[in-house]
Design a protein around this motif. Structure first.
Motif, PDB file in Angstrom:
ATOM      1  N   ASP A 173       0.839  -1.199   0.000  1.00  0.00           N
ATOM      2  CA  ASP A 173       0.000   0.000   0.000  1.00  0.00           C
ATOM      3  C   ASP A 173       0.878   1.255   0.000  1.00  0.00           C
ATOM      4  O   ASP A 173       0.501   2.312   0.497  1.00  0.00           O
ATOM      5  CB  ASP A 173      -0.961   0.021   1.187  1.00  0.00           C
ATOM      6  CG  ASP A 173      -0.271  -0.051   2.533  1.00  0.00           C
ATOM      7  OD1 ASP A 173       0.961  -0.291   2.560  1.00  0.00           O
ATOM      8  OD2 ASP A 173      -0.941   0.138   3.559  1.00  0.00           O
ATOM      9  N   THR A 174       2.078   1.107  -0.559  1.00  0.00           N
ATOM     10  CA  THR A 174       2.998   2.230  -0.734  1.00  0.00           C
ATOM     11  C   THR A 174       2.989   2.630  -2.205  1.00  0.00           C
ATOM     12  O   THR A 174       3.008   1.770  -3.088  1.00  0.00           O
ATOM     13  CB  THR A 174       4.434   1.831  -0.342  1.00  0.00           C
ATOM     14  OG1 THR A 174       4.431   1.267   0.963  1.00  0.00           O
ATOM     15  CG2 THR A 174       5.360   3.033  -0.374  1.00  0.00           C
ATOM     16  N   GLY A 212       6.374   1.642   6.404  1.00  0.00           N
ATOM     17  CA  GLY A 212       5.341   1.835   5.404  1.00  0.00           C
ATOM     18  C   GLY A 212       5.666   2.869   4.349  1.00  0.00           C
ATOM     19  O   GLY A 212       5.183   2.788   3.216  1.00  0.00           O
ATOM     20  N   ALA A 213       6.506   3.843   4.711  1.00  0.00           N
ATOM     21  CA  ALA A 213       6.883   4.880   3.745  1.00  0.00           C
ATOM     22  C   ALA A 213       7.901   4.361   2.736  1.00  0.00           C
ATOM     23  O   ALA A 213       8.219   5.059   1.773  1.00  0.00           O
ATOM     24  CB  ALA A 213       7.453   6.089   4.483  1.00  0.00           C
ATOM     25  N   ARG A 267      11.686  19.896   3.282  1.00  0.00           N
ATOM     26  CA  ARG A 267      10.428  19.185   3.070  1.00  0.00           C
ATOM     27  C   ARG A 267      10.725  17.697   2.878  1.00  0.00           C
ATOM     28  O   ARG A 267      11.721  17.329   2.258  1.00  0.00           O
ATOM     29  CB  ARG A 267       9.683  19.750   1.862  1.00  0.00           C
ATOM     30  CG  ARG A 267       9.312  21.213   2.024  1.00  0.00           C
ATOM     31  CD  ARG A 267       8.729  21.789   0.741  1.00  0.00           C
ATOM     32  NE  ARG A 267       9.647  21.631  -0.376  1.00  0.00           N
ATOM     33  CZ  ARG A 267       9.439  22.177  -1.574  1.00  0.00           C
ATOM     34  NH1 ARG A 267       8.359  22.896  -1.808  1.00  0.00           N
ATOM     35  NH2 ARG A 267      10.310  21.996  -2.549  1.00  0.00           N
ATOM     36  N   GLU A 268       9.829  16.861   3.395  1.00  0.00           N
ATOM     37  CA  GLU A 268      10.056  15.416   3.380  1.00  0.00           C
ATOM     38  C   GLU A 268       9.932  14.830   1.974  1.00  0.00           C
ATOM     39  O   GLU A 268       9.116  15.275   1.157  1.00  0.00           O
ATOM     40  CB  GLU A 268       9.060  14.724   4.300  1.00  0.00           C
ATOM     41  CG  GLU A 268       9.157  15.127   5.769  1.00  0.00           C
ATOM     42  CD  GLU A 268      10.375  14.550   6.472  1.00  0.00           C
ATOM     43  OE1 GLU A 268      11.096  13.728   5.875  1.00  0.00           O
ATOM     44  OE2 GLU A 268      10.595  14.937   7.643  1.00  0.00           O
ATOM     45  N   LEU A 269      10.724  13.769   1.744  1.00  0.00           N
ATOM     46  CA  LEU A 269      10.670  13.023   0.485  1.00  0.00           C
ATOM     47  C   LEU A 269       9.855  11.739   0.626  1.00  0.00           C
ATOM     48  O   LEU A 269       9.140  11.340  -0.297  1.00  0.00           O
ATOM     49  CB  LEU A 269      12.084  12.682   0.014  1.00  0.00           C
ATOM     50  CG  LEU A 269      12.994  13.879  -0.297  1.00  0.00           C
ATOM     51  CD1 LEU A 269      14.409  13.386  -0.574  1.00  0.00           C
ATOM     52  CD2 LEU A 269      12.464  14.658  -1.478  1.00  0.00           C
ATOM     53  N   PHE A 270       9.974  11.081   1.777  1.00  0.00           N
ATOM     54  CA  PHE A 270       9.227   9.861   2.077  1.00  0.00           C
ATOM     55  C   PHE A 270       8.122  10.216   3.069  1.00  0.00           C
ATOM     56  O   PHE A 270       8.336  11.033   3.973  1.00  0.00           O
ATOM     57  CB  PHE A 270      10.136   8.795   2.685  1.00  0.00           C
ATOM     58  CG  PHE A 270      11.251   8.319   1.791  1.00  0.00           C
ATOM     59  CD1 PHE A 270      11.156   7.121   1.102  1.00  0.00           C
ATOM     60  CD2 PHE A 270      12.419   9.067   1.670  1.00  0.00           C
ATOM     61  CE1 PHE A 270      12.198   6.670   0.293  1.00  0.00           C
ATOM     62  CE2 PHE A 270      13.466   8.633   0.860  1.00  0.00           C
ATOM     63  CZ  PHE A 270      13.354   7.433   0.168  1.00  0.00           C
ATOM     64  N   HIS A 271       6.958   9.570   2.934  1.00  0.00           N
ATOM     65  CA  HIS A 271       5.821   9.936   3.778  1.00  0.00           C
ATOM     66  C   HIS A 271       5.122   8.694   4.335  1.00  0.00           C
ATOM     67  O   HIS A 271       4.690   7.826   3.563  1.00  0.00           O
ATOM     68  CB  HIS A 271       4.832  10.777   2.979  1.00  0.00           C
ATOM     69  CG  HIS A 271       5.453  12.035   2.431  1.00  0.00           C
ATOM     70  ND1 HIS A 271       6.106  12.052   1.212  1.00  0.00           N
ATOM     71  CD2 HIS A 271       5.541  13.286   2.942  1.00  0.00           C
ATOM     72  CE1 HIS A 271       6.572  13.281   0.998  1.00  0.00           C
ATOM     73  NE2 HIS A 271       6.246  14.047   2.027  1.00  0.00           N
ATOM     74  N   PRO A 272       4.987   8.600   5.662  1.00  0.00           N
ATOM     75  CA  PRO A 272       4.387   7.421   6.286  1.00  0.00           C
ATOM     76  C   PRO A 272       2.870   7.422   6.274  1.00  0.00           C
ATOM     77  O   PRO A 272       2.251   6.441   6.704  1.00  0.00           O
ATOM     78  CB  PRO A 272       4.915   7.489   7.725  1.00  0.00           C
ATOM     79  CG  PRO A 272       5.097   8.942   7.980  1.00  0.00           C
ATOM     80  CD  PRO A 272       5.559   9.527   6.668  1.00  0.00           C
TER      81      PRO A 272
END
Length: 341
Positions: A173-174, A212-213, A267-272
């Motif tokens: 679900d990523t 999960g990210a 700013r974030e690159l990966f997001h949970p």
């Protein structure tokens, strides 16, 4: 006063939005309004460029990064993708990833337990269409994700360690934007013992990445991970516990450290979480004390070179793929330097 170019620019955006709305109705009439709004916001981030680092009076370049347009270093960055799934998700989550972003990896495998005797004919037929890692003895269930991830990385090491630079583990679900991942990793050194993902600062020395990210191991990190599991004194768990925590603990015994996974504007690159949750600031309470970096919302929630989101449903996988790779603005402007009145 807006000049003629500004008027054309605005008309282009309106036309793009109209195309997107029509496409939503054709693709799936049951898509919720909230999801449509999320989709339009994604267009805004990745196409219109109204993030905090944009000049509102200049025209952005409307083009999703294409591997053919990347520099030689980007093109030569080799990525191996491991996607954890299970038989119950074959025809939903796994199928969506198979039909969207998985093939953008240089090589990918789905990692799942063997349940051939319980599969329906439709599920069995699907397994013949995808690449499943030939790993035996995977125990099904969320409580055994540590084992599944460990066996996946060891499989990658034993068969492909010298063929790829980076090894990413993702859930079914990523959603991963592989072009952005490739661009980011092309600036990193795969010979360093480093990993990348969404950073939590607790529990493990130097923190750990949200499972999960998705998270990425360099070639050297993968080598050390294998070495740790060959060393009985390393105390690496082969099962149990929280997968992302246990993988990180094991890597720390070998001097592998988590790198910074943010852009030049922090700013974030990966997001949970899903995009909408990050954008609205719908964070669970525990994230405020876990997150390494301050939590941000609105357009600062996510880099315009974002790599991943988590908890993405199959319908959203298709929709994000459509918006990123199928929808095109009518006009493509090169960035015009200088102030537009």
């Amino acid at each position: 006063m807006l000049n003629s170019l500004s008027i054309i620019y605005l008309k282009t955006q309106i036309s793009t939005m109209k195309v997107a709305f029509k496409s939503f109705r054709l693709l799936k009439r049951s898509i919720p309004i909230g999801l449509a709004i999320t989709s339009l916001t994604i267009i805004t981030i990745f196409y219109i460029g109204t993030s905090s680092n944009s000049d509102y009076t200049s025209f952005p370049k409307f083009r999703l990064p294409n591997v053919n347009n990347h520099t030689e270093s980007v093109v030569s960055t080799r990525i191996f993708c491991l996607i954890l799934t299970s038989p119950k998700n074959f025809l939903t989550r796994a199928k969506a990833i198979h039909q969207t972003w998985a093939s953008r990896c240089d090589r990918h495998f789905f990692v799942t337990e063997n349940a051939t005797e319980t599969l329906t004919s439709e599920q069995l037929n699907f397994t013949k269409q995808i690449s499943i890692a030939p790993i035996s003895n995977i125990i099904p269930g969320y409580d055994h994700l540590t084992q599944k991830s460990t066996l996946a990385f060891l499989f990658a090491y034993k068969n492909y360690a010298n063929d790829f630079d980076w090894f990413i583990k993702a859930d079914d679900d990523t959603f991963v934007i592989v072009e952005n991942l490739r661009g980011f990793l092309s600036k990193q050194n795969a010979s360093e013992p480093v990993t990348f993902g969404y950073n939590f600062k607790v529990i493990v020395p130097q923190g750990y990445h949200s499972g999960g990210a998705s998270y990425v191991l360099s070639q050297e990190s993968l080598r050390r991970f294998h070495r740790a599991h060959e060393d009985s004194t390393a105390s690496c768990r082969t099962d149990g516990g929280a997968e992302d925590v246990e993988i990180a603990k094991c890597l720390r015994t070998q001097g592998v450290y988590p790198g910074k996974s943010i852009d030049s504007y922090n700013r974030e690159l990966f997001h949970p979480l899903p995009f909408a949750d990050h954008f609205r600031g719908s964070f669970p309470d525990w994230m405020f004390s876990y997150a390494e970096n301050p939590l941000q919302t609105n357009y600062n929630c996510c880099s315009d070179q974002t790599i991943s989101f988590h908890y993405v449903s199959p319908e959203e996988q298709y929709l994000m793929h459509f918006l990123l790779y199928k929808v095109r603005p009518i006009f493509q402007f090169e960035k015009i330097h200088g102030k537009v009145c």
